[in-house]
Scaffold this motif. Sequence first.
Motif, mmCIF file in Angstrom:
data_model
loop_
_atom_site.group_PDB
_atom_site.id
_atom_site.type_symbol
_atom_site.label_atom_id
_atom_site.label_comp_id
_atom_site.label_asym_id
_atom_site.label_seq_id
_atom_site.Cartn_x
_atom_site.Cartn_y
_atom_site.Cartn_z
ATOM 1 N N GLU A 198 4.693 -30.070 57.346
ATOM 2 C CA GLU A 198 4.767 -30.700 56.023
ATOM 3 C C GLU A 198 5.541 -29.816 55.050
ATOM 4 O O GLU A 198 6.207 -30.307 54.159
ATOM 5 N N VAL A 199 5.413 -28.496 55.224
ATOM 6 C CA VAL A 199 6.129 -27.529 54.383
ATOM 7 C C VAL A 199 6.972 -26.662 55.325
ATOM 8 O O VAL A 199 6.497 -25.661 55.849
ATOM 9 N N PRO A 200 8.217 -27.059 55.573
ATOM 10 C CA PRO A 200 9.044 -26.344 56.554
ATOM 11 C C PRO A 200 9.153 -24.848 56.283
ATOM 12 O O PRO A 200 9.267 -24.058 57.212
ATOM 13 N N GLU A 201 9.090 -24.444 55.018
ATOM 14 C CA GLU A 201 9.194 -23.029 54.669
ATOM 15 C C GLU A 201 8.016 -22.213 55.212
ATOM 16 O O GLU A 201 8.090 -20.993 55.295
ATOM 17 N N ALA A 202 6.940 -22.866 55.590
ATOM 18 C CA ALA A 202 5.749 -22.174 56.091
ATOM 19 C C ALA A 202 5.803 -21.938 57.602
ATOM 20 O O ALA A 202 4.918 -21.293 58.148
ATOM 21 N N LYS A 203 6.837 -22.413 58.265
ATOM 22 C CA LYS A 203 6.910 -22.315 59.721
ATOM 23 C C LYS A 203 6.789 -20.880 60.219
ATOM 24 O O LYS A 203 6.038 -20.608 61.160
ATOM 25 N N GLU A 204 7.502 -19.957 59.619
ATOM 26 C CA GLU A 204 7.455 -18.562 60.057
ATOM 27 C C GLU A 204 6.044 -17.987 59.918
ATOM 28 O O GLU A 204 5.546 -17.317 60.829
ATOM 29 N N ALA A 205 5.378 -18.267 58.806
ATOM 30 C CA ALA A 205 4.009 -17.783 58.599
ATOM 31 C C ALA A 205 3.055 -18.406 59.611
ATOM 32 O O ALA A 205 2.174 -17.717 60.142
ATOM 33 N N MET A 206 3.222 -19.681 59.905
ATOM 34 C CA MET A 206 2.365 -20.344 60.893
ATOM 35 C C MET A 206 2.604 -19.777 62.292
ATOM 36 O O MET A 206 1.656 -19.598 63.053
ATOM 37 N N ASP A 207 3.844 -19.465 62.609
ATOM 38 C CA ASP A 207 4.141 -18.860 63.905
ATOM 39 C C ASP A 207 3.475 -17.483 64.023
ATOM 40 O O ASP A 207 2.909 -17.155 65.069
ATOM 41 N N ARG A 208 3.530 -16.685 62.952
ATOM 42 C CA ARG A 208 2.856 -15.373 62.953
ATOM 43 C C ARG A 208 1.353 -15.548 63.117
ATOM 44 O O ARG A 208 0.708 -14.835 63.881
ATOM 45 N N PHE A 209 0.784 -16.507 62.390
ATOM 46 C CA PHE A 209 -0.646 -16.789 62.449
ATOM 47 C C PHE A 209 -1.046 -17.186 63.871
ATOM 48 O O PHE A 209 -2.034 -16.701 64.422
ATOM 49 N N LYS A 210 -0.243 -18.040 64.501
ATOM 50 C CA LYS A 210 -0.521 -18.484 65.866
ATOM 51 C C LYS A 210 -0.524 -17.294 66.826
ATOM 52 O O LYS A 210 -1.410 -17.179 67.675
ATOM 53 N N MET A 211 0.429 -16.394 66.668
ATOM 54 C CA MET A 211 0.496 -15.224 67.539
ATOM 55 C C MET A 211 -0.694 -14.288 67.302
ATOM 56 O O MET A 211 -1.237 -13.723 68.251
ATOM 57 N N GLU A 212 -1.103 -14.133 66.047
ATOM 58 C CA GLU A 212 -2.268 -13.297 65.728
ATOM 59 C C GLU A 212 -3.526 -13.868 66.373
ATOM 60 O O GLU A 212 -4.316 -13.122 66.969
ATOM 61 N N VAL A 213 -3.714 -15.166 66.255
ATOM 62 C CA VAL A 213 -4.892 -15.809 66.834
ATOM 63 C C VAL A 213 -4.862 -15.677 68.354
ATOM 64 O O VAL A 213 -5.878 -15.351 68.979
#
Length: 71
Positions: A10-25
């Motif tokens: 929904e917010v394309p600018e958040a993709k990098e942060a979501m990818d980092r979050f996914k890797m952390e989890v």
Amino acid sequence: MANNSSGRMEVPEAKEAMDRFKMEVADELGVPLKAGYNGNLTSAQNGSVGGEMVRQMIRRQEESMSGKTER
């Protein structure tokens, strides 16, 4: 009207942060997730990462809504 936004942020600018979050989890859970294709992982492994991401996002939102700032 159906919303067919599967795989779209929904917010394309958040993709990098979501990818980092996914890797952390994934790291927290011991799932050997890597950037790119992860077809070697089981659906249970992938599902555990997605499920934990959702749990953490809900918890953070609930804390935000209640005025708590703890993590």
